[in-house]
Design a protein around this motif. Structure first.
Motif, PDB file in Angstrom:
ATOM      1  N   ALA A 107      69.494 106.175 -76.271  1.00  0.00           N
ATOM      2  CA  ALA A 107      68.009 105.096 -75.555  1.00  0.00           C
ATOM      3  C   ALA A 107      67.998 103.874 -76.659  1.00  0.00           C
ATOM      4  CB  ALA A 107      66.761 105.704 -75.722  1.00  0.00           C
ATOM      5  N   THR A 108      68.485 103.779 -77.931  1.00  0.00           N
ATOM      6  CA  THR A 108      68.053 102.382 -78.355  1.00  0.00           C
ATOM      7  C   THR A 108      69.695 102.838 -79.568  1.00  0.00           C
ATOM      8  OG1 THR A 108      66.825 103.585 -79.817  1.00  0.00           O
ATOM      9  CG2 THR A 108      66.131 102.193 -78.236  1.00  0.00           C
ATOM     10  N   HIS A 109      70.385 103.756 -79.678  1.00  0.00           N
ATOM     11  CA  HIS A 109      71.551 103.628 -80.864  1.00  0.00           C
ATOM     12  C   HIS A 109      73.259 103.458 -80.063  1.00  0.00           C
ATOM     13  CE1 HIS A 109      71.278 107.827 -80.075  1.00  0.00           C
ATOM     14  NE2 HIS A 109      72.505 107.968 -80.673  1.00  0.00           N
ATOM     15  N   ALA A 110      73.670 103.275 -80.429  1.00  0.00           N
ATOM     16  CA  ALA A 110      75.636 103.682 -80.656  1.00  0.00           C
ATOM     17  C   ALA A 110      75.569 103.858 -81.826  1.00  0.00           C
ATOM     18  CB  ALA A 110      75.529 102.513 -79.690  1.00  0.00           C
ATOM     19  N   ASN A 111      76.363 105.031 -81.843  1.00  0.00           N
ATOM     20  CA  ASN A 111      77.193 105.674 -82.696  1.00  0.00           C
ATOM     21  C   ASN A 111      79.128 105.346 -82.197  1.00  0.00           C
ATOM     22  OD1 ASN A 111      75.169 105.800 -84.479  1.00  0.00           O
ATOM     23  ND2 ASN A 111      75.658 108.019 -84.790  1.00  0.00           N
ATOM     24  N   ARG A 128      72.626  99.203 -83.604  1.00  0.00           N
ATOM     25  CA  ARG A 128      70.942  99.519 -82.511  1.00  0.00           C
ATOM     26  C   ARG A 128      71.364  98.390 -81.178  1.00  0.00           C
ATOM     27  NH1 ARG A 128      65.824 100.843 -83.048  1.00  0.00           N
ATOM     28  NH2 ARG A 128      64.258 100.201 -81.766  1.00  0.00           N
ATOM     29  N   VAL A 129      71.553  99.982 -80.590  1.00  0.00           N
ATOM     30  CA  VAL A 129      72.279  99.470 -79.115  1.00  0.00           C
ATOM     31  C   VAL A 129      70.881  99.685 -78.415  1.00  0.00           C
ATOM     32  CG1 VAL A 129      73.883  99.347 -77.204  1.00  0.00           C
ATOM     33  CG2 VAL A 129      74.456  99.229 -79.684  1.00  0.00           C
ATOM     34  N   ASP A 130      70.815  98.746 -76.969  1.00  0.00           N
ATOM     35  CA  ASP A 130      69.698  99.450 -75.660  1.00  0.00           C
ATOM     36  C   ASP A 130      70.737  99.615 -74.948  1.00  0.00           C
ATOM     37  OD1 ASP A 130      67.667  99.488 -74.843  1.00  0.00           O
ATOM     38  OD2 ASP A 130      66.486  97.252 -75.051  1.00  0.00           O
ATOM     39  N   ILE A 131      70.030 100.555 -73.849  1.00  0.00           N
ATOM     40  CA  ILE A 131      70.979 101.362 -73.249  1.00  0.00           C
ATOM     41  C   ILE A 131      70.031 100.897 -72.140  1.00  0.00           C
ATOM     42  CG2 ILE A 131      69.167 103.231 -72.376  1.00  0.00           C
ATOM     43  CD1 ILE A 131      73.190 103.172 -72.791  1.00  0.00           C
ATOM     44  N   SER A 132      69.488 100.283 -71.814  1.00  0.00           N
ATOM     45  CA  SER A 132      68.185  99.546 -70.509  1.00  0.00           C
ATOM     46  C   SER A 132      69.468  98.393 -70.501  1.00  0.00           C
ATOM     47  CB  SER A 132      66.818  99.691 -71.159  1.00  0.00           C
ATOM     48  OG  SER A 132      66.654  98.492 -71.668  1.00  0.00           O
ATOM     49  N   ALA A 133      69.849  97.378 -71.544  1.00  0.00           N
ATOM     50  CA  ALA A 133      70.894  96.139 -71.486  1.00  0.00           C
ATOM     51  C   ALA A 133      72.008  95.950 -69.914  1.00  0.00           C
ATOM     52  CB  ALA A 133      71.556  96.199 -72.310  1.00  0.00           C
TER      53      ALA A 133
END
Length: 422
Positions: A107-111, A128-133
Motif C-alpha cells: 500500500a505504501t512501500h515497494a521493494n 516508500r511508494v504510494d500504490i494509490s498514485a
C-alpha cells in the motif's frame, strides 16, 4: 558470470510462454528440461548417476547434459571418485546462469530485487511508494528501478529471464490484471504485464502480494512442508494457501481473501470494500490504530503499534491480542477446511511478538477440529521483509525453468538460423 561451455549460451526464455514440450525431430535435446528439474536440488551428479536415476540410455543423458551445459544452466562441479580410469565429472545446477526480478508492491512501500535462479537476492531497492498514485506512476518507478539494478549488476537483456510482481489486491493471475482492488484506485483491469513488457520482452507474471509471501516463506523457510497457510496482518489482512506444495489461487485468483470474510460480532463496522463486518475492518493495523486513537493512545502507523506493544503499553498489547483472537475465529474455520500442517503469521503487525500470535493460537486450538490441530503449528514468519520479493522472483523462476520451456529454448538455440536463401 561463470559459464560451463565455450559455445554461445541460449537464453532461457524470450517472449510469450511456451504451451508445450518439444519432442519432434531437430528439437535439440528433448527432455533436457526434465533432467534439469532433477538437478535443481543443487546436488552434483555424474552422467552415470543421472542415467541410473532416470533409467535413460547413457547416450540420451549425454545429449541432454551437453545441451544444458551449452545453455549455462549446468556447470561442472569437480570429479567423483574413480572406480578405474579417469574420474568422472560431476555436474550441478548453475543458479548464476541468469537473473530474474521480484517486485513487491504494498500500500505504501515497494521493494524490487534482482535475484539468481534460486530466488536469492543479489541486490535490492526499497522505497516508500504510494500504490494509490496509480499504475502508470508506480510501474514507471518499477521499470526505472529494474533498469538501475540491471545496470549496476552489469546485466543485459539476455541475462534477464522473467519478472514477478506482487500487488496488494486481487489479481487475475492468468492475465496479470488487478480486479477491483479496494485500495488501488485506477488499477482495476490495468494491463500490468503489458506495461512492463513494453520495456523488456520477457515473461511478466503478476499475483496478489500475500500469495507471493506464502510462496517465498515456503521456499526459503519451510521447504519440507506440504501444506501451509500464510496469513499477512498489516494495513490489510489476507492469506496465501500452499496445498500439496502448490500455490492455490482459486478460479479467478481470489482464494485466500480473508480480510473480507464477515466477523459475526462486527456487523455494524464499515469496511473499505463497502461492506460491513469484514475481518479487515476490525482486526487489521488500521482498525487497531483507530481503536487506540479513540482510547487516547497516540498511534499513526503499524510501526507505532508494534513499538507500543514492545514497550509494554497495556492498551496496545490488549488491542493486538484481541485482534489475534478475532483473526483466530476465521482461521479456525480455515484450519478445519484446509487442514494445513503449518500456519505462518506475517506482515508488519506480526513483529509485535507473542501478543498477536498468542491470540490466534488461543482461538484456533480451542475451536478447530482436534484431528486438524493435533500436529498443527502456528508460528511467526521468519523470512522478513524480503519474503515478498523472494516469492515474486520464485514465481518467475518456476515459469522460466519449467521443463517444457527449457526444452523449447534449447531447441530454438540448436536450430539453424534462417537465411535469405531459406
Amino acid at each position: 558470470m561463470p559459464q560451463s561451455a565455450s559455445a554461445p549460451r541460449a537464453p532461457v526464455h524470450r517472449g510469450a510462454a511456451a504451451t508445450g514440450g518439444v519432442t519432434g525431430p531437430g528439437s535439440g535435446a528433448p527432455g533436457a528440461g526434465e533432467l534439469l528439474q532433477l538437478l535443481r536440488d543443487g546436488r552434483p551428479r555424474t552422467r552415470a548417476e543421472l542415467a541410473r536415476l532416470t533409467g535413460l540410455a547413457r547416450s540420451t543423458v549425454n545429449i541432454r547434459v551437453d545441451a544444458l551445459l551449452a545453455s549455462g544452466l549446468l556447470a561442472p562441479s569437480g570429479r567423483a571418485a574413480s572406480t578405474g580410469g579417469r574420474p568422472p565429472t560431476r555436474f550441478v545446477f548453475n543458479p548464476q546462469a541468469r537473473v530474474v526480478v521480484g517486485a513487491d508492491l504494498g500500500a505504501t512501500h515497494a521493494n524490487v530485487a534482482l535475484t539468481d535462479l534460486t530466488g536469492q537476492p543479489l541486490s535490492e531497492v526499497a522505497e516508500r511508494v504510494d500504490i494509490s498514485a496509480g499504475p502508470i506512476t508506480v510501474l514507471d518507478w518499477v521499470v526505472a528501478t529494474i533498469r538501475r539494478l540491471l545496470d549496476e549488476a552489469d546485466k543485459d537483456i539476455e541475462d534477464l529471464v522473467g519478472i514477478g510482481i506482487g500487488l496488494p489486491g486481487p489479481v487475475e493471475h492468468s492475465s496479470g490484471r488487478p480486479m477491483r482492488p479496494p485500495i488501488m484506485p485506477g488499477w482495476d483491469g490495468y494491463d500490468v504485464p503489458g506495461h512492463v513488457r513494453h520495456h523488456w520482452d520477457v515473461p511478466v507474471l503478476v499475483d496478489n502480494d500475500v500469495n507471493l509471501m506464502a510462496l517465498g516463506e515456503h521456499v526459503m523457510a519451510h521447504p519440507e512442508v506440504d501444506h501451509l497457510l500464510f496469513v499477512k496482518v498489516a494495513t490489510g489482512i489476507g492469506a496465501g494457501i500452499i496445498s500439496g506444495r502448490r500455490l492455490l489461487r482459486g478460479a479467478v485468483g481470489a482464494a485466500g481473501d480473508l480480510g473480507h470474510v464477515v466477523v459475526p460480532h462486527a456487523s455494524d463496522v464499515l469496511c473499505t470494500c463497502g461492506n460491513t463486518g469484514c475481518l479487515e475492518a476490525v482486526a487489521s493495523g488500521h482498525a487497531i490504530i483507530k481503536h487506540l486513537t479513540a482510547a487516547g493512545v497516540p498511534a499513526m502507523t503499524n510501526r507505532d503499534v508494534v513499538a507500543l506493544v514492545c514497550n509494554g503499553n497495556t492498551p496496545a498489547t490488549q488491542a493486538v491480542h484481541q485482534a489475534g483472537r478475532t483473526i483466530g475465529e476465521i482461521l479456525a474455520t480455515c484450519v478445519s477446511l484446509l487442514n494445513p500442517e503449518l500456519v505462518v503469521i506475517g506482515g508488519s503487525l506480526a513483529q509485535a511478538g507473542e501478543s498477536l500470535i498468542a491470540g490466534v493460537r488461543e482461538v484456533v486450538y480451542g475451536r478447530s477440529l482436534p484431528l486438524a490441530t493435533a500436529h498443527l503449528q502456528i508460528v511467526p514468519a521468519t523470512t522478513g521483509i524480503q519474503v515478498g520479493v523472494i516469492g515474486a522472483a520464485t514465481m518467475a523462476i518456476q515459469h522460466a525453468l519449467a521443463a517444457d520451456r527449457v526444452d523449447e529454448v534449447i531447441a530454438s538455440a540448436s536450430s539453424p538460423p534462417i537465411t535469405a536463401d531459406g
